[in-house]
Design a protein around this motif. Structure first.
Motif, PDB file in Angstrom:
ATOM      1  N   PHE A  85       1.109  -1.042   0.007  1.00 11.21           N
ATOM      2  CA  PHE A  85      -0.254  -0.083   0.061  1.00 11.21           C
ATOM      3  C   PHE A  85       0.747   1.345  -0.176  1.00 11.21           C
ATOM      4  O   PHE A  85       0.838   2.126  -1.112  1.00 11.21           O
ATOM      5  CB  PHE A  85      -0.813  -0.154   0.726  1.00 11.21           C
ATOM      6  N   ALA A  86       1.893   1.187   1.096  1.00  9.69           N
ATOM      7  CA  ALA A  86       3.456   2.702   1.224  1.00  9.69           C
ATOM      8  C   ALA A  86       4.062   2.780  -0.314  1.00  9.69           C
ATOM      9  O   ALA A  86       3.445   4.122  -0.829  1.00  9.69           O
ATOM     10  CB  ALA A  86       3.495   2.681   2.312  1.00  9.69           C
ATOM     11  N   GLU A  87       4.068   1.883  -0.576  1.00  6.31           N
ATOM     12  CA  GLU A  87       5.063   1.923  -2.085  1.00  6.31           C
ATOM     13  C   GLU A  87       3.919   2.192  -3.501  1.00  6.31           C
ATOM     14  O   GLU A  87       4.480   2.771  -4.118  1.00  6.31           O
ATOM     15  CB  GLU A  87       5.720   0.778  -2.395  1.00  6.31           C
ATOM     16  N   GLN A  88       3.040   1.646  -3.768  1.00  2.00           N
ATOM     17  CA  GLN A  88       2.050   2.177  -4.262  1.00  2.00           C
ATOM     18  C   GLN A  88       1.007   3.572  -4.199  1.00  2.00           C
ATOM     19  O   GLN A  88       1.114   4.519  -5.116  1.00  2.00           O
ATOM     20  CB  GLN A  88       0.760   1.256  -4.983  1.00  2.00           C
ATOM     21  N   LEU A  89       1.108   4.092  -3.487  1.00  2.00           N
ATOM     22  CA  LEU A  89       1.137   5.533  -3.296  1.00  2.00           C
ATOM     23  C   LEU A  89       2.053   6.837  -3.233  1.00  2.00           C
ATOM     24  O   LEU A  89       2.008   7.431  -3.622  1.00  2.00           O
ATOM     25  CB  LEU A  89      -0.003   5.829  -1.269  1.00  2.00           C
ATOM     26  N   LEU A  90       3.287   6.050  -2.831  1.00  2.00           N
ATOM     27  CA  LEU A  90       4.280   6.330  -3.089  1.00  2.00           C
ATOM     28  C   LEU A  90       4.565   6.605  -4.082  1.00  2.00           C
ATOM     29  O   LEU A  90       4.817   8.022  -4.953  1.00  2.00           O
ATOM     30  CB  LEU A  90       5.471   5.789  -2.403  1.00  2.00           C
ATOM     31  N   GLU A  91       4.444   5.900  -5.270  1.00  2.00           N
ATOM     32  CA  GLU A  91       5.170   6.076  -6.564  1.00  2.00           C
ATOM     33  C   GLU A  91       3.738   7.119  -7.140  1.00  2.00           C
ATOM     34  O   GLU A  91       4.450   7.872  -8.124  1.00  2.00           O
ATOM     35  CB  GLU A  91       4.328   4.613  -7.372  1.00  2.00           C
ATOM     36  N   GLY A  97       5.641  14.777  -8.118  1.00  2.00           N
ATOM     37  CA  GLY A  97       6.229  15.765  -7.997  1.00  2.00           C
ATOM     38  C   GLY A  97       6.878  15.386  -6.773  1.00  2.00           C
ATOM     39  O   GLY A  97       7.626  16.093  -5.956  1.00  2.00           O
ATOM     40  N   VAL A  98       6.256  14.583  -5.521  1.00  2.00           N
ATOM     41  CA  VAL A  98       6.992  14.212  -4.857  1.00  2.00           C
ATOM     42  C   VAL A  98       8.588  14.080  -4.726  1.00  2.00           C
ATOM     43  O   VAL A  98       8.847  13.074  -5.523  1.00  2.00           O
ATOM     44  CB  VAL A  98       6.716  13.391  -3.174  1.00  2.00           C
ATOM     45  N   ASP A 109      13.481  -2.324   6.453  1.00  2.00           N
ATOM     46  CA  ASP A 109      12.899  -1.931   5.277  1.00  2.00           C
ATOM     47  C   ASP A 109      14.253  -2.045   4.071  1.00  2.00           C
ATOM     48  O   ASP A 109      15.182  -1.788   4.801  1.00  2.00           O
ATOM     49  CB  ASP A 109      12.400  -0.392   5.539  1.00  2.00           C
ATOM     50  N   SER A 110      13.978  -2.368   3.141  1.00  2.35           N
ATOM     51  CA  SER A 110      14.608  -2.520   1.845  1.00  2.35           C
ATOM     52  C   SER A 110      14.180  -2.121   1.141  1.00  2.35           C
ATOM     53  O   SER A 110      15.238  -2.142  -0.506  1.00  2.35           O
ATOM     54  CB  SER A 110      14.740  -4.128   1.288  1.00  2.35           C
ATOM     55  N   PHE A 111      12.980  -0.503   0.839  1.00  2.76           N
ATOM     56  CA  PHE A 111      12.952  -0.122  -0.439  1.00  2.76           C
ATOM     57  C   PHE A 111      14.124   1.019  -0.834  1.00  2.76           C
ATOM     58  O   PHE A 111      14.339   0.773  -2.194  1.00  2.76           O
ATOM     59  CB  PHE A 111      11.901   1.114  -0.162  1.00  2.76           C
ATOM     60  N   TRP A 118      11.474   4.234 -10.909  1.00  7.07           N
ATOM     61  CA  TRP A 118       9.704   5.377 -10.605  1.00  7.07           C
ATOM     62  C   TRP A 118      11.113   5.886  -9.659  1.00  7.07           C
ATOM     63  O   TRP A 118      10.334   7.687  -8.957  1.00  7.07           O
ATOM     64  CB  TRP A 118       9.071   5.198 -10.482  1.00  7.07           C
ATOM     65  N   ALA A 119      11.338   5.711  -8.675  1.00  2.00           N
ATOM     66  CA  ALA A 119      12.067   6.660  -7.191  1.00  2.00           C
ATOM     67  C   ALA A 119      13.831   6.905  -7.625  1.00  2.00           C
ATOM     68  O   ALA A 119      13.890   6.741  -6.726  1.00  2.00           O
ATOM     69  CB  ALA A 119      11.430   5.871  -6.105  1.00  2.00           C
ATOM     70  N   ASP A 120      14.380   6.922  -8.867  1.00  2.50           N
ATOM     71  CA  ASP A 120      15.597   6.729  -8.716  1.00  2.50           C
ATOM     72  C   ASP A 120      16.200   8.431  -8.313  1.00  2.50           C
ATOM     73  O   ASP A 120      16.875   8.528  -7.926  1.00  2.50           O
ATOM     74  CB  ASP A 120      15.144   7.330 -10.947  1.00  2.50           C
TER      75      ASP A 120
END
Length: 150
Positions: A85-91, A97-98, A109-111, A118-120
């Motif tokens: 859930f968190a990573e879908q919303l983060l994307e 623009g975040v 956590d391993s993110f 998409w998080a580069d």
């Protein structure tokens, strides 16, 4: 050094076990197992399987079946659902623009180590107890060293 966080260890274990043992993945954490020692992974596996009667009184089956039941029904649902859930919303937020991501009580956590494309450009900050953070940094050093040798 103070005792490691069992919550963080079991959460990483549940993500690793799910990734390795489920064809359909709620959340695919390919790094979680690398953050655990083989001994920790085995100890958690064994302890959980041996505790099946606490989780499911009257359970009949092998240790592997017991472990599978405990992980799928007790350990994994919260960490997997929360992470997915968190990573879908983060994307979505990154696409809006975040540019920064704060992971509070980061544990294992391993993110930041399996960061999707998409998080580069995302700046990632992890906050946790100093003992937890130091332990994770040691694990990352070992992980990076062994990854270089692959």
């Amino acid at each position: 050094m103070e005792q490691k966080s069992m919550t963080a260890l079991v959460s990483a274990f549940s993500r690793a076990y799910h990734c390795e043992n489920n064809k359909i993945k709620v959340f695919n954490d390919t790094v979680a197992k690398l953050l655990l020692t083989q001994q920790e992974y085995q100890q958690i596996s064994s302890s959980m399987a041996q505790g099946i009667q606490f989780f499911n009184p009257g359970f009949v089956g092998s240790n592997e079946e017991a472990l599978r039941w405990i992980v799928d029904n007790q350990l994994s649902p919260s960490p997997l659902g929360r992470s997915a859930f968190a990573e879908q919303l983060l994307e979505k937020a990154v696409k809006s623009g975040v540019s920064q991501y704060l992971i509070f009580a980061a544990g294992y956590d391993s993110f930041a180590y399996r960061q999707p494309s998409w998080a580069d450009q995302l700046q990632i900050f992890e906050l946790d107890h100093p003992v937890m953070s130091a332990d994770k940094q040691e694990r990352i050093k070992i992980f990076n060293t062994s990854s270089e040798n692959l």
